[in-house]
Design a protein around this motif. Structure first.
Motif, PDB file in Angstrom:
ATOM      1  N   GLN A  13       3.976  -3.119 -12.246  1.00 27.23           N
ATOM      2  CA  GLN A  13       2.888  -3.900 -11.658  1.00 27.23           C
ATOM      3  C   GLN A  13       1.651  -3.906 -12.556  1.00 27.23           C
ATOM      4  OE1 GLN A  13       2.648  -1.851  -7.912  1.00 27.23           O
ATOM      5  NE2 GLN A  13       3.957  -3.327  -6.879  1.00 27.23           N
ATOM      6  N   LYS A  14       1.327  -2.764 -13.132  1.00 25.68           N
ATOM      7  CA  LYS A  14       0.162  -2.681 -14.020  1.00 25.68           C
ATOM      8  C   LYS A  14       0.315  -3.659 -15.181  1.00 25.68           C
ATOM      9  CE  LYS A  14      -2.453   0.662 -16.837  1.00 25.68           C
ATOM     10  NZ  LYS A  14      -2.367  -0.054 -18.128  1.00 25.68           N
ATOM     11  N   GLU A  15       1.475  -3.661 -15.801  1.00 27.60           N
ATOM     12  CA  GLU A  15       1.717  -4.554 -16.933  1.00 27.60           C
ATOM     13  C   GLU A  15       1.655  -6.020 -16.501  1.00 27.60           C
ATOM     14  OE1 GLU A  15       3.463  -1.957 -16.069  1.00 27.60           O
ATOM     15  OE2 GLU A  15       3.238  -0.570 -17.770  1.00 27.60           O
ATOM     16  N   ALA A  16       2.178  -6.314 -15.305  1.00 27.66           N
ATOM     17  CA  ALA A  16       2.157  -7.695 -14.809  1.00 27.66           C
ATOM     18  C   ALA A  16       0.727  -8.171 -14.595  1.00 27.66           C
ATOM     19  CB  ALA A  16       2.948  -7.795 -13.506  1.00 27.66           C
ATOM     20  N   VAL A  17      -0.088  -7.345 -13.955  1.00 27.45           N
ATOM     21  CA  VAL A  17      -1.475  -7.728 -13.681  1.00 27.45           C
ATOM     22  C   VAL A  17      -2.254  -7.893 -14.984  1.00 27.45           C
ATOM     23  CG1 VAL A  17      -3.653  -6.956 -12.674  1.00 27.45           C
ATOM     24  CG2 VAL A  17      -1.527  -6.710 -11.381  1.00 27.45           C
ATOM     25  N   GLU A  18      -2.054  -6.988 -15.923  1.00 23.23           N
ATOM     26  CA  GLU A  18      -2.774  -7.090 -17.195  1.00 23.23           C
ATOM     27  C   GLU A  18      -2.356  -8.333 -17.968  1.00 23.23           C
ATOM     28  OE1 GLU A  18      -3.804  -2.384 -18.053  1.00 23.23           O
ATOM     29  OE2 GLU A  18      -2.097  -3.310 -19.081  1.00 23.23           O
ATOM     30  N   THR A  19      -1.107  -8.747 -17.819  1.00 29.58           N
ATOM     31  CA  THR A  19      -0.665  -9.994 -18.444  1.00 29.58           C
ATOM     32  C   THR A  19      -1.382 -11.180 -17.817  1.00 29.58           C
ATOM     33  OG1 THR A  19       1.527  -9.107 -18.973  1.00 29.58           O
ATOM     34  CG2 THR A  19       1.317 -11.498 -18.870  1.00 29.58           C
ATOM     35  N   LEU A  20      -1.531 -11.163 -16.498  1.00 28.50           N
ATOM     36  CA  LEU A  20      -2.214 -12.259 -15.811  1.00 28.50           C
ATOM     37  C   LEU A  20      -3.694 -12.298 -16.157  1.00 28.50           C
ATOM     38  CD1 LEU A  20      -0.610 -12.069 -12.233  1.00 28.50           C
ATOM     39  CD2 LEU A  20       0.122 -13.397 -14.207  1.00 28.50           C
ATOM     40  N   ASP A  28      -7.367   3.283 -10.325  1.00 26.38           N
ATOM     41  CA  ASP A  28      -6.891   4.602  -9.888  1.00 26.38           C
ATOM     42  C   ASP A  28      -5.677   4.495  -8.978  1.00 26.38           C
ATOM     43  OD1 ASP A  28      -8.851   5.976 -11.305  1.00 26.38           O
ATOM     44  OD2 ASP A  28     -10.309   5.791  -9.673  1.00 26.38           O
ATOM     45  N   ASP A  29      -5.697   3.509  -8.089  1.00 23.58           N
ATOM     46  CA  ASP A  29      -4.597   3.347  -7.140  1.00 23.58           C
ATOM     47  C   ASP A  29      -4.205   1.874  -7.106  1.00 23.58           C
ATOM     48  OD1 ASP A  29      -2.752   3.455  -5.152  1.00 23.58           O
ATOM     49  OD2 ASP A  29      -4.125   4.104  -3.563  1.00 23.58           O
ATOM     50  N   TRP A  30      -3.015   1.563  -7.604  1.00 23.96           N
ATOM     51  CA  TRP A  30      -2.598   0.172  -7.685  1.00 23.96           C
ATOM     52  C   TRP A  30      -2.192  -0.405  -6.339  1.00 23.96           C
ATOM     53  CZ3 TRP A  30      -3.134  -3.285 -11.480  1.00 23.96           C
ATOM     54  CH2 TRP A  30      -3.524  -2.797 -12.726  1.00 23.96           C
ATOM     55  N   GLU A  31      -1.831   0.437  -5.398  1.00 27.75           N
ATOM     56  CA  GLU A  31      -1.450  -0.071  -4.081  1.00 27.75           C
ATOM     57  C   GLU A  31      -2.670  -0.663  -3.382  1.00 27.75           C
ATOM     58  OE1 GLU A  31       0.818   1.305   0.045  1.00 27.75           O
ATOM     59  OE2 GLU A  31       0.311   2.783  -1.486  1.00 27.75           O
ATOM     60  N   GLY A  32      -2.603  -1.943  -3.073  1.00 24.11           N
ATOM     61  CA  GLY A  32      -3.712  -2.618  -2.410  1.00 24.11           C
ATOM     62  C   GLY A  32      -4.789  -3.117  -3.354  1.00 24.11           C
ATOM     63  N   ALA A  33      -4.582  -2.989  -4.660  1.00 21.30           N
ATOM     64  CA  ALA A  33      -5.580  -3.467  -5.624  1.00 21.30           C
ATOM     65  C   ALA A  33      -5.698  -4.989  -5.543  1.00 21.30           C
ATOM     66  CB  ALA A  33      -5.194  -3.040  -7.037  1.00 21.30           C
ATOM     67  N   MET A  34      -6.924  -5.492  -5.735  1.00 18.75           N
ATOM     68  CA  MET A  34      -7.173  -6.930  -5.655  1.00 18.75           C
ATOM     69  C   MET A  34      -8.055  -7.363  -6.819  1.00 18.75           C
ATOM     70  SD  MET A  34      -7.913  -7.264  -1.547  1.00 18.75           S
ATOM     71  CE  MET A  34      -8.001  -9.043  -1.612  1.00 18.75           C
ATOM     72  N   PHE A  35      -7.784  -8.560  -7.321  1.00 22.89           N
ATOM     73  CA  PHE A  35      -8.550  -9.112  -8.434  1.00 22.89           C
ATOM     74  C   PHE A  35      -8.787 -10.598  -8.179  1.00 22.89           C
ATOM     75  CE2 PHE A  35      -5.705  -5.795  -9.835  1.00 22.89           C
ATOM     76  CZ  PHE A  35      -6.491  -4.960 -10.622  1.00 22.89           C
ATOM     77  N   ILE A  50      -5.419 -12.132  -7.051  1.00 19.60           N
ATOM     78  CA  ILE A  50      -4.199 -11.386  -7.374  1.00 19.60           C
ATOM     79  C   ILE A  50      -4.160 -10.166  -6.464  1.00 19.60           C
ATOM     80  CG2 ILE A  50      -2.903 -10.160  -9.157  1.00 19.60           C
ATOM     81  CD1 ILE A  50      -4.489 -11.820 -11.239  1.00 19.60           C
ATOM     82  N   TRP A  51      -3.116 -10.066  -5.669  1.00 23.84           N
ATOM     83  CA  TRP A  51      -2.933  -8.927  -4.772  1.00 23.84           C
ATOM     84  C   TRP A  51      -1.804  -8.055  -5.295  1.00 23.84           C
ATOM     85  CZ3 TRP A  51      -2.588 -12.136   0.391  1.00 23.84           C
ATOM     86  CH2 TRP A  51      -3.867 -12.597   0.725  1.00 23.84           C
ATOM     87  N   VAL A  52      -1.975  -6.759  -5.183  1.00 22.47           N
ATOM     88  CA  VAL A  52      -0.922  -5.823  -5.568  1.00 22.47           C
ATOM     89  C   VAL A  52      -0.505  -5.036  -4.330  1.00 22.47           C
ATOM     90  CG1 VAL A  52      -0.257  -3.900  -7.060  1.00 22.47           C
ATOM     91  CG2 VAL A  52      -1.885  -5.626  -7.892  1.00 22.47           C
ATOM     92  N   ASP A  53       0.787  -4.993  -4.073  1.00 25.45           N
ATOM     93  CA  ASP A  53       1.289  -4.219  -2.944  1.00 25.45           C
ATOM     94  C   ASP A  53       2.511  -3.428  -3.399  1.00 25.45           C
ATOM     95  OD1 ASP A  53       1.223  -3.225  -0.421  1.00 25.45           O
ATOM     96  OD2 ASP A  53       1.996  -5.012   0.582  1.00 25.45           O
ATOM     97  N   GLN A  54       2.728  -2.293  -2.756  1.00 28.76           N
ATOM     98  CA  GLN A  54       3.849  -1.440  -3.137  1.00 28.76           C
ATOM     99  C   GLN A  54       4.717  -1.128  -1.929  1.00 28.76           C
ATOM    100  OE1 GLN A  54       2.099   2.000  -5.046  1.00 28.76           O
ATOM    101  NE2 GLN A  54       1.761   0.913  -6.975  1.00 28.76           N
ATOM    102  N   PHE A  55       6.004  -0.981  -2.188  1.00 21.10           N
ATOM    103  CA  PHE A  55       6.926  -0.640  -1.116  1.00 21.10           C
ATOM    104  C   PHE A  55       6.635   0.776  -0.617  1.00 21.10           C
ATOM    105  CE2 PHE A  55      10.193  -3.460  -3.458  1.00 21.10           C
ATOM    106  CZ  PHE A  55       9.644  -4.596  -2.888  1.00 21.10           C
ATOM    107  N   PRO A  56       6.790   1.008   0.678  1.00 18.49           N
ATOM    108  CA  PRO A  56       6.624   2.360   1.215  1.00 18.49           C
ATOM    109  C   PRO A  56       7.804   3.232   0.800  1.00 18.49           C
ATOM    110  CG  PRO A  56       7.426   0.890   2.921  1.00 18.49           C
ATOM    111  CD  PRO A  56       7.140   0.027   1.729  1.00 18.49           C
ATOM    112  N   PRO A  57       7.741   4.524   1.077  1.00 22.72           N
ATOM    113  CA  PRO A  57       8.859   5.414   0.715  1.00 22.72           C
ATOM    114  C   PRO A  57      10.198   4.967   1.296  1.00 22.72           C
ATOM    115  CG  PRO A  57       6.938   6.699   1.328  1.00 22.72           C
ATOM    116  CD  PRO A  57       6.609   5.270   1.641  1.00 22.72           C
ATOM    117  N   GLU A  58      10.154   4.258   2.446  1.00 20.60           N
ATOM    118  CA  GLU A  58      11.403   3.801   3.071  1.00 20.60           C
ATOM    119  C   GLU A  58      12.070   2.679   2.286  1.00 20.60           C
ATOM    120  OE1 GLU A  58       8.571   5.382   6.118  1.00 20.60           O
ATOM    121  OE2 GLU A  58       8.491   3.940   4.477  1.00 20.60           O
TER     122      GLU A  58
END
Length: 218
Positions: A13-20, A28-35, A50-58
């Motif tokens: 996700q970090k690489e994808a956002v930096e490409t955009l 510090d925390d990519w989960e829920g990051a917004m740009f 640009i919204w970043v979301d991450q899957f939960p442990p499940e």
């Protein structure tokens, strides 16, 4: 307009956002990051979040269940693009993809693997008919998705004819009508019929409007 970057933690996700964004960024925390970013393509500029979301442990299945719910429809409706990042695809994403297809979503869904596809991931991509891109192709793919979204919005606006209240306002504004009132009613009726006729092309509607306008203003 929003672009959603979603996947498991540390799946690219970090690489994808930096490409955009076109630059390095520290979060510090990519989960829920917004740009907010202005995409400057060759022929147009467009601002999109640009919204970043991450899957939960499940896993992806639990995330998809929440994102495919009725409560999340407003979020889905503003998504121009979904970028799914992964190192090994999770079949749980299928529920979310199915929901978008069910709603005839007009955005773009792409997969951005951080490693070469293994047979398991490739099978999931084939089943979901998902476009797979690499980091070099990502930005051009986003530009195309934004352009298609904006272009479709413009076409919808062009297709919108005058509303009934607009036609009535035109009619009432003619305190001394150039035509008898029954002929004026006929012209307005023809305009309404043309507006709602799905078989008429834009050119045909414009030609009819010009012909009727000549009758109003000889």
């Amino acid at each position: 307009m929003r672009i959603l970057v979603v996947g498991s933690a540390n799946s690219g996700q970090k690489e994808a956002v930096e490409t955009l964004l076109g630059k390095k960024t520290h979060v510090d925390d990519w989960e829920g990051a917004m740009f907010e970013h202005t995409f400057d393509a060759k022929y147009f500029k467009a601002q999109a979040g640009i919204w970043v979301d991450q899957f939960p442990p499940e896993g992806a299945k639990e995330w998809a269940k929440q994102f495919a719910s009725d409560d999340a429809k407003e979020v889905r409706d503003v998504l121009v693009m979904v970028i799914y990042t992964f190192d090994r695809a999770d079949r749980g994403i299928e529920q979310f993809v199915d929901k978008l297809q069910e709603e005839a979503w007009r955005g773009t869904f792409v997969a951005l693997p951080s490693v070469e596809l293994d047979p398991h991931s490739e099978a999931i991509m084939d089943k979901l008919e998902m476009t797979v891109v690499n980091s070099d192709e990502l930005l051009d793919t986003v530009h195309t998705a934004l352009f298609d979204w904006i272009d479709e919005d413009d076409e919808e606006k062009e297709d919108e004819g005058p509303h009934d209240e607009d036609l009535e306002e035109i009619k009432q504004s003619l305190t001394e009508p150039l035509l008898p009132i029954d002929e004026l009613d006929t012209i307005i009726t023809k305009l309404r019929i043309a507006r709602d006729d799905q078989q008429m092309s834009k050119q045909e509607k414009m030609k009819l409007a010009e012909e009727l306008a000549e009758k109003l203003v000889p």
